[in-house]
Design a protein around this motif. Sequence first.
Motif, PDB file in Angstrom:
ATOM      1  N   HIS A 102     -27.676  49.749 -35.713  1.00  0.00           N
ATOM      2  CA  HIS A 102     -27.155  50.930 -35.016  1.00  0.00           C
ATOM      3  C   HIS A 102     -28.043  51.295 -33.831  1.00  0.00           C
ATOM      4  O   HIS A 102     -27.549  51.693 -32.773  1.00  0.00           O
ATOM      5  CB  HIS A 102     -27.058  52.112 -35.981  1.00  0.00           C
ATOM      6  CG  HIS A 102     -26.018  51.917 -37.039  1.00  0.00           C
ATOM      7  ND1 HIS A 102     -25.993  52.658 -38.205  1.00  0.00           N
ATOM      8  CD2 HIS A 102     -24.970  51.066 -37.112  1.00  0.00           C
ATOM      9  CE1 HIS A 102     -24.966  52.273 -38.954  1.00  0.00           C
ATOM     10  NE2 HIS A 102     -24.327  51.308 -38.305  1.00  0.00           N
ATOM     11  N   GLU A 138     -27.135  49.104 -30.982  1.00  0.00           N
ATOM     12  CA  GLU A 138     -25.915  49.482 -30.277  1.00  0.00           C
ATOM     13  C   GLU A 138     -26.219  50.516 -29.200  1.00  0.00           C
ATOM     14  O   GLU A 138     -25.743  50.422 -28.066  1.00  0.00           O
ATOM     15  CB  GLU A 138     -24.886  50.032 -31.266  1.00  0.00           C
ATOM     16  CG  GLU A 138     -24.298  48.966 -32.177  1.00  0.00           C
ATOM     17  CD  GLU A 138     -23.329  49.536 -33.191  1.00  0.00           C
ATOM     18  OE1 GLU A 138     -23.186  50.774 -33.254  1.00  0.00           O
ATOM     19  OE2 GLU A 138     -22.707  48.743 -33.933  1.00  0.00           O
ATOM     20  N   THR A 160     -28.371  49.080 -26.382  1.00  0.00           N
ATOM     21  CA  THR A 160     -27.585  48.317 -25.415  1.00  0.00           C
ATOM     22  C   THR A 160     -26.972  49.229 -24.362  1.00  0.00           C
ATOM     23  O   THR A 160     -27.003  48.922 -23.164  1.00  0.00           O
ATOM     24  CB  THR A 160     -26.481  47.519 -26.142  1.00  0.00           C
ATOM     25  OG1 THR A 160     -27.091  46.593 -27.041  1.00  0.00           O
ATOM     26  CG2 THR A 160     -25.618  46.759 -25.144  1.00  0.00           C
ATOM     27  N   GLU A 201     -26.891  41.660 -27.671  1.00  0.00           N
ATOM     28  CA  GLU A 201     -25.817  41.436 -28.633  1.00  0.00           C
ATOM     29  C   GLU A 201     -26.145  40.276 -29.567  1.00  0.00           C
ATOM     30  O   GLU A 201     -25.789  40.304 -30.753  1.00  0.00           O
ATOM     31  CB  GLU A 201     -24.498  41.163 -27.904  1.00  0.00           C
ATOM     32  CG  GLU A 201     -23.319  40.847 -28.819  1.00  0.00           C
ATOM     33  CD  GLU A 201     -23.016  41.933 -29.833  1.00  0.00           C
ATOM     34  OE1 GLU A 201     -22.454  41.609 -30.901  1.00  0.00           O
ATOM     35  OE2 GLU A 201     -23.327  43.116 -29.568  1.00  0.00           O
ATOM     36  N   ARG A 217     -28.303  41.765 -32.211  1.00  0.00           N
ATOM     37  CA  ARG A 217     -27.523  42.652 -33.076  1.00  0.00           C
ATOM     38  C   ARG A 217     -26.637  41.855 -34.029  1.00  0.00           C
ATOM     39  O   ARG A 217     -26.542  42.175 -35.218  1.00  0.00           O
ATOM     40  CB  ARG A 217     -26.666  43.601 -32.238  1.00  0.00           C
ATOM     41  CG  ARG A 217     -26.039  44.742 -33.042  1.00  0.00           C
ATOM     42  CD  ARG A 217     -25.058  45.541 -32.193  1.00  0.00           C
ATOM     43  NE  ARG A 217     -23.832  44.789 -32.000  1.00  0.00           N
ATOM     44  CZ  ARG A 217     -22.788  44.841 -32.851  1.00  0.00           C
ATOM     45  NH1 ARG A 217     -22.849  45.579 -33.940  1.00  0.00           N
ATOM     46  NH2 ARG A 217     -21.703  44.136 -32.613  1.00  0.00           N
TER      47      ARG A 217
END
Length: 227
Positions: A92, A95, A98, A218, A221
């Motif tokens: 999280h 996210e 990013t 990404e 992640r």
Amino acid sequence: MAALRPSPLAEQAAARLEEQIRAGQWPVGGKLPGEVALAEELGVGRSTVREALRTLAAAGMVRSRQGSGVYVTADRPTGDWAARLRRAELAHVYEVRTVVEVQAARLAAGRRTGADLAALDAALAARRAAGGADDAAFVDADIALHTAVVAAAHNPVLDDLFAQFAPVLREQLVALVGLFGLRAEDPDHGYDAHADLVRALHDGDPEAAGRVLAAELEATRSRLLTH
């Protein structure tokens, strides 16, 4: 509500009011009763109620409107951002990271100065040199490069946001680099992507900078979600 017992009354009062807000007695956007009414319900003095409300305001749960009263702004504490980051799942955090960093990279491509580019080149070189160091030193060098990217955006709010992420990222990434064995075969893990990012900033290409950084973050992640 039953009267409160002696002890840190303001803390007890704040905890009781928080419970009532969480239970929906006063919904978000709703107005709290006045100090006198709250004091009677809690069995404390008005000064204790005021201190309890200040505690809830600091936690982001209530806000005072001059001449109108005190209103509920959240049904749970939101004020301690650093503590929330420490409790959050790293996926999280990534996210949100990013969102912050990709926009910072795009801005940096248009705003970077000669001094910024020199700092980015030095940070990239230091990251590569850290390939021969332990995981903690490597993560420190990686974060230093990302910090230089954010700094090149020349937006103090973005600087502050990333500064909040950095300690959380460092602590967890040091563990994850070893857990995933990211450097077992490639001590300079991710160097090419970071070099492409710095090149895009040199070229003043915001789309390329954002695209390269988004892909790099990404990838991490996704690894977190599938591990």
